[in-house]
Enzyme design. Sequence first.
Site, PDB file in Angstrom:
ATOM      1  N   THR A 168      -0.207  -3.856  10.975  1.00 46.22           N
ATOM      2  CA  THR A 168      -0.347  -3.670  12.419  1.00 46.22           C
ATOM      3  C   THR A 168      -1.765  -3.217  12.767  1.00 46.22           C
ATOM      4  O   THR A 168      -2.414  -3.788  13.650  1.00 46.22           O
ATOM      5  CB  THR A 168       0.700  -2.640  12.910  1.00 46.22           C
ATOM      6  OG1 THR A 168       1.981  -3.056  12.440  1.00 46.22           O
ATOM      7  CG2 THR A 168       0.715  -2.511  14.413  1.00 46.22           C
ATOM      8  N   ASP A 204      -5.881  -5.941   4.498  1.00 51.42           N
ATOM      9  CA  ASP A 204      -4.575  -5.259   4.479  1.00 51.42           C
ATOM     10  C   ASP A 204      -4.212  -4.964   3.023  1.00 51.42           C
ATOM     11  O   ASP A 204      -3.830  -5.871   2.295  1.00 51.42           O
ATOM     12  CB  ASP A 204      -3.559  -6.218   5.126  1.00 51.42           C
ATOM     13  CG  ASP A 204      -2.132  -5.734   5.075  1.00 51.42           C
ATOM     14  OD1 ASP A 204      -1.880  -4.601   4.644  1.00 51.42           O
ATOM     15  OD2 ASP A 204      -1.254  -6.518   5.488  1.00 51.42           O
TER      16      ASP A 204
HETATM   17  N1  LIG Z   1       1.782   2.779  15.542  1.00 48.41           N
HETATM   18  C1  LIG Z   1       3.038   2.355  15.343  1.00 48.41           C
HETATM   19  N2  LIG Z   1       4.040   2.913  16.031  1.00 48.41           N
HETATM   20  C2  LIG Z   1       5.304   2.524  15.849  1.00 48.41           C
HETATM   21  N3  LIG Z   1       5.682   1.576  14.964  1.00 48.41           N
HETATM   22  C3  LIG Z   1       4.712   0.984  14.246  1.00 48.41           C
HETATM   23  C4  LIG Z   1       3.341   1.340  14.387  1.00 48.41           C
HETATM   24  N4  LIG Z   1       2.615   0.591  13.509  1.00 48.41           N
HETATM   25  C5  LIG Z   1       3.505  -0.182  12.870  1.00 48.41           C
HETATM   26  N5  LIG Z   1       4.749   0.024  13.330  1.00 48.41           N
HETATM   27  C6  LIG Z   1       5.959  -0.648  12.896  1.00 48.41           C
HETATM   28  O1  LIG Z   1       6.264  -0.215  11.556  1.00 48.41           O
HETATM   29  C7  LIG Z   1       6.720  -1.305  10.768  1.00 48.41           C
HETATM   30  C8  LIG Z   1       5.835  -1.466   9.542  1.00 48.41           C
HETATM   31  O2  LIG Z   1       4.507  -1.806   9.964  1.00 48.41           O
HETATM   32  P1  LIG Z   1       3.577  -2.767   9.101  1.00 48.41           P
HETATM   33  O3  LIG Z   1       2.285  -2.859   9.850  1.00 48.41           O
HETATM   34  O4  LIG Z   1       4.277  -4.050   8.785  1.00 48.41           O
HETATM   35  O5  LIG Z   1       3.403  -1.873   7.784  1.00 48.41           O
HETATM   36  P2  LIG Z   1       2.759  -2.218   6.375  1.00 48.41           P
HETATM   37  O6  LIG Z   1       1.860  -3.391   6.553  1.00 48.41           O
HETATM   38  O7  LIG Z   1       2.022  -0.955   6.022  1.00 48.41           O
HETATM   39  O8  LIG Z   1       3.894  -2.447   5.450  1.00 48.41           O
HETATM   40  C9  LIG Z   1       6.723  -2.532  11.674  1.00 48.41           C
HETATM   41  O9  LIG Z   1       8.031  -2.703  12.184  1.00 48.41           O
HETATM   42  C10 LIG Z   1       5.745  -2.154  12.789  1.00 48.41           C
HETATM   43  O10 LIG Z   1       6.025  -2.805  14.007  1.00 48.41           O
HETATM   44  N1  LIG Z   2       1.209  -4.572  -6.585  1.00 43.33           N
HETATM   45  C1  LIG Z   2       2.452  -4.559  -6.078  1.00 43.33           C
HETATM   46  N2  LIG Z   2       3.516  -4.388  -6.888  1.00 43.33           N
HETATM   47  C2  LIG Z   2       4.774  -4.360  -6.401  1.00 43.33           C
HETATM   48  N3  LIG Z   2       5.075  -4.542  -5.117  1.00 43.33           N
HETATM   49  C3  LIG Z   2       4.039  -4.712  -4.291  1.00 43.33           C
HETATM   50  C4  LIG Z   2       2.697  -4.718  -4.704  1.00 43.33           C
HETATM   51  N4  LIG Z   2       1.901  -4.902  -3.614  1.00 43.33           N
HETATM   52  C5  LIG Z   2       2.726  -5.015  -2.566  1.00 43.33           C
HETATM   53  N5  LIG Z   2       4.003  -4.914  -2.964  1.00 43.33           N
HETATM   54  C6  LIG Z   2       5.200  -5.067  -2.132  1.00 43.33           C
HETATM   55  C7  LIG Z   2       5.595  -3.900  -1.306  1.00 43.33           C
HETATM   56  C8  LIG Z   2       6.208  -4.547  -0.077  1.00 43.33           C
HETATM   57  O1  LIG Z   2       7.574  -4.821  -0.313  1.00 43.33           O
HETATM   58  C9  LIG Z   2       5.472  -5.876   0.053  1.00 43.33           C
HETATM   59  C10 LIG Z   2       4.380  -5.895   1.079  1.00 43.33           C
HETATM   60  O2  LIG Z   2       3.711  -4.643   1.142  1.00 43.33           O
HETATM   61  P1  LIG Z   2       3.402  -3.910   2.534  1.00 43.33           P
HETATM   62  O3  LIG Z   2       2.984  -2.516   2.147  1.00 43.33           O
HETATM   63  O4  LIG Z   2       4.618  -3.960   3.386  1.00 43.33           O
HETATM   64  O5  LIG Z   2       2.270  -4.696   3.140  1.00 43.33           O
HETATM   65  O6  LIG Z   2       4.921  -6.136  -1.213  1.00 43.33           O
END
Ligand SMILES: Nc1ncnc2c1ncn2[C@@H]1O[C@H](COP(=O)(O)OP(=O)(O)O)[C@@H](O)[C@H]1O
Ligand SMILES: Nc1ncnc2c1ncn2[C@H]1C[C@H](O)[C@@H](COP(=O)(O)O)O1
Length: 221
Positions: A27, A90
Amino acid sequence: MNLREKYNIPKNAVITVAGTVGVGKSTITNALANALQFRTSLEKVDSNPYLDKFYSDFSRWSFHLQIYFLAERFKEQKRIFEYGGGFIQDRSIYEDTGIFAKMHYDKGTMTNVDYETYRSLFEAMVMTPYFPHPDVLIYLEGSLEDILDRIKLRGRPMEQQTPIEYWQEMHKRYEDWINAFTFCPVLRININEYDLIADESSIENVIEKVATKMNRKVPVR
Ligand SMILES: Nc1ncnc2c1ncn2[C@@H]1O[C@H](COP(=O)(O)OP(=O)(O)O)[C@@H](O)[C@H]1O
Ligand SMILES: Nc1ncnc2c1ncn2[C@H]1C[C@H](O)[C@@H](COP(=O)(O)O)O1
C-alpha cells in the site's frame, strides 16, 4: 512542483519498504511511487508457483520457494539498475535470508544442507561490493494485533489457515533483525503514524521523513 521536487528527492533514488507480512508495504509502495512519480518493484504473489504449496507444507517447499524469491528479487534488482533508479521496492532481498530462510531453518522446516546451499548462493549474489543497496529502507512497524487484523482483512486463504504462532514468531524476529540492520539508512515508521486509506495526503509526511533521512533540504512548512 511535485512532491519529489518539493522535498529534493533525487530522480535516481531507490527506496525499499520492509516489514512483516500484512503490515502495509504494498500500500505504501504504491502511494510513494505515485506521489514521487517513481516506478514500483512489487512482490508478485498470484503468479508465484510455490507460495500456496509452501503454506500447506513448509518442509517440502521452503527451499524451492527461497530459490524462487531470490531469482525474482535479483531480476528486479537488475531492472532497477537498468532504469538507473527511481524506484520504490516492496520488500528487501535482505528479509528473505534474514527473516524467512533463517526462521524456517531454526524451526526445522528447512534442512541444514538446503539452508547452507541457499546462503552460499545468496552471499555470492548479494553480498558483494557490486550489489547496490537502497538509499533508504523504510521499516514499517506495528503491534501484532493490528497486523493480524490486516492479514485477516486482506484475506489471502493461504495466510488465513496459517497458525497465529507463525506470525507471532515473524513479528518478534523482525524487531531483532531491524535492530541489527546496517546495509543502508533506516527510517522506522509506526503504522499508526499515517493512514493512507483515510487520508491519501498523509504520504507527504512520510516523504518529508524520507528526505530528512536522506539529508535532503526540506522546505519549512
Ligand atoms: N494505512 C492503512 N490503514 C489501514 N489498512 C491498511 C493500511 N495500509 C494497508 N492496509 C491494509 O492492510 C492489508 C495489508 O496491506 P498490504 O499493503 O497488502 O501489506 P503487505 O504488502 O505488507 O503485506 C491490506 O488489506 C491493506 O488494504
Ligand atoms: N522469502 C520468503 N519466504 C517465505 N515466504 C515469503 C518470502 N517472501 C515473502 N513471503 C510470503 C509472505 C506472504 O505470504 C507473501 C507476500 O508477502 P507480503 O509481506 O504480503 O508482501 O509472500
